[in-house]
Write an enzyme that holds these catalytic residues in place. Sequence first.
Site, PDB file in Angstrom:
ATOM      1  N   ASP A  24      37.015  65.492  16.003  1.00 49.67           N
ATOM      2  CA  ASP A  24      37.595  66.797  15.701  1.00 49.67           C
ATOM      3  C   ASP A  24      36.418  67.777  15.642  1.00 49.67           C
ATOM      4  OD1 ASP A  24      36.388  66.299  13.275  1.00 49.67           O
ATOM      5  OD2 ASP A  24      38.184  66.592  12.062  1.00 49.67           O
ATOM      6  N   HIS A  25      36.681  68.984  15.109  1.00 45.77           N
ATOM      7  CA  HIS A  25      35.608  69.990  15.042  1.00 45.77           C
ATOM      8  C   HIS A  25      34.414  69.496  14.225  1.00 45.77           C
ATOM      9  CE1 HIS A  25      38.510  70.454  11.819  1.00 45.77           C
ATOM     10  NE2 HIS A  25      37.513  70.861  11.056  1.00 45.77           N
ATOM     11  N   CYS A  54      35.018  62.175  12.742  1.00 42.33           N
ATOM     12  CA  CYS A  54      35.467  63.353  11.990  1.00 42.33           C
ATOM     13  C   CYS A  54      34.488  63.540  10.834  1.00 42.33           C
ATOM     14  CB  CYS A  54      36.920  63.208  11.534  1.00 42.33           C
ATOM     15  SG  CYS A  54      37.245  61.865  10.386  1.00 42.33           S
ATOM     16  N   THR A  61      34.535  62.619   7.645  1.00 39.02           N
ATOM     17  CA  THR A  61      34.316  61.439   6.812  1.00 39.02           C
ATOM     18  C   THR A  61      34.564  60.124   7.549  1.00 39.02           C
ATOM     19  OG1 THR A  61      36.621  61.424   6.141  1.00 39.02           O
ATOM     20  CG2 THR A  61      35.098  62.712   4.768  1.00 39.02           C
ATOM     21  N   GLY A  62      35.176  60.186   8.707  1.00 40.92           N
ATOM     22  CA  GLY A  62      35.611  58.984   9.417  1.00 40.92           C
ATOM     23  C   GLY A  62      36.945  58.464   8.908  1.00 40.92           C
ATOM     24  N   GLY A 115      39.955  60.030   8.047  1.00 41.76           N
ATOM     25  CA  GLY A 115      41.197  60.500   8.675  1.00 41.76           C
ATOM     26  C   GLY A 115      41.391  59.848  10.034  1.00 41.76           C
ATOM     27  N   HIS A 119      32.931  40.471  11.936  1.00 43.29           N
ATOM     28  CA  HIS A 119      33.884  39.911  10.971  1.00 43.29           C
ATOM     29  C   HIS A 119      35.301  40.428  11.219  1.00 43.29           C
ATOM     30  CE1 HIS A 119      30.829  38.797   7.571  1.00 43.29           C
ATOM     31  NE2 HIS A 119      30.310  38.620   8.781  1.00 43.29           N
ATOM     32  N   ASP A 120      35.407  41.711  11.555  1.00 40.14           N
ATOM     33  CA  ASP A 120      36.731  42.349  11.568  1.00 40.14           C
ATOM     34  C   ASP A 120      37.250  42.621  12.974  1.00 40.14           C
ATOM     35  OD1 ASP A 120      36.380  42.397   8.784  1.00 40.14           O
ATOM     36  OD2 ASP A 120      35.360  44.323   8.892  1.00 40.14           O
ATOM     37  N   ARG A 166      29.767  64.172   8.422  1.00 39.21           N
ATOM     38  CA  ARG A 166      29.285  64.902   7.248  1.00 39.21           C
ATOM     39  C   ARG A 166      28.562  63.995   6.251  1.00 39.21           C
ATOM     40  NH1 ARG A 166      34.757  68.595   6.825  1.00 39.21           N
ATOM     41  NH2 ARG A 166      34.130  70.102   8.414  1.00 39.21           N
ATOM     42  N   HIS A 210      36.257  34.092  10.130  1.00 41.96           N
ATOM     43  CA  HIS A 210      36.484  35.488  10.534  1.00 41.96           C
ATOM     44  C   HIS A 210      37.588  35.578  11.570  1.00 41.96           C
ATOM     45  CE1 HIS A 210      33.143  36.438   8.087  1.00 41.96           C
ATOM     46  NE2 HIS A 210      32.254  35.861   8.876  1.00 41.96           N
ATOM     47  N   ARG A 231      40.941  35.216   9.943  1.00 37.73           N
ATOM     48  CA  ARG A 231      41.396  36.443   9.257  1.00 37.73           C
ATOM     49  C   ARG A 231      41.868  37.494  10.259  1.00 37.73           C
ATOM     50  NH1 ARG A 231      36.061  35.551   5.572  1.00 37.73           N
ATOM     51  NH2 ARG A 231      36.948  33.853   4.339  1.00 37.73           N
TER      52      ARG A 231
HETATM   53  C1  RB5 Z   1      38.036  68.389   8.587  1.00 40.77           C
HETATM   54  O1  RB5 Z   1      37.630  69.412   7.763  1.00 40.77           O
HETATM   55  C2  RB5 Z   1      38.008  67.048   7.874  1.00 40.77           C
HETATM   56  O2  RB5 Z   1      39.028  66.989   6.931  1.00 40.77           O
HETATM   57  C3  RB5 Z   1      38.118  65.935   8.862  1.00 40.77           C
HETATM   58  O3  RB5 Z   1      37.071  66.023   9.772  1.00 40.77           O
HETATM   59  C4  RB5 Z   1      38.042  64.499   8.351  1.00 40.77           C
HETATM   60  O4  RB5 Z   1      36.933  64.324   7.528  1.00 40.77           O
HETATM   61  C5  RB5 Z   1      39.236  63.905   7.788  1.00 40.77           C
HETATM   62  O5  RB5 Z   1      39.221  62.717   7.411  1.00 40.77           O
END
Ligand code: RB5
Length: 156
Positions: free
Chosen positions: A11-12, A68, A70-71, A73, A101-102, A112, A137, A140
């Site tokens: 995403d952005h 994204c 945090t990864g 979403g 493993h997964d 971020r 593994h 599982r």
């Molecule tokens: C976008 O601002 C942020 O929410 C998205 O990139 C992501 O971190 C969601 O999990």
Amino acid sequence: MPRKVIHIGSDHAGFELKRTLSSYLESHGVTVHDDGPREYDPDDDYPVYAQRVCRDVLAGKALGILICGTGQGMDIAANKMKGIYATVAWDEKTATTAREHDGANVLCLASRVTKPDAAKRIVSLWLNAEPARAGRHLRRINEIKRMERQNFKRAR
Ligand code: RB5
């Protein structure tokens, strides 16, 4: 780096890291298909790109990278699709275990949280690792696939 095909999307929040990693992978002989976004749009939505990448991963029996902020979403969205096993990797240890493993066929990254050089190492380790072919593994991973067949999750 092994000769592999990667579908990548963001995403952005992950847009710049996607460009950085795409160049890095291509310079190491990996074929990279960029599923977007093509331009930076602060209002875009990560599930759109998760779906694009995951469809291509499933169609091509390839691997995917989703980025994204945090990864998380991307991870949630990707795992809604049957046949996708997505995990976030934060460091070198989780990069390797995600695959060994997964059996993760999609790697989610946190732009971020993870610095570009660390992201390069994570991607490299993940790509060089192989899912377990025997033992606990694999047992599982097979149990997760059994859950999937029993419709514990559904794809549209
Ligand atoms: C976008 O601002 C942020 O929410 C998205 O990139 C992501 O971190 C969601 O999990």
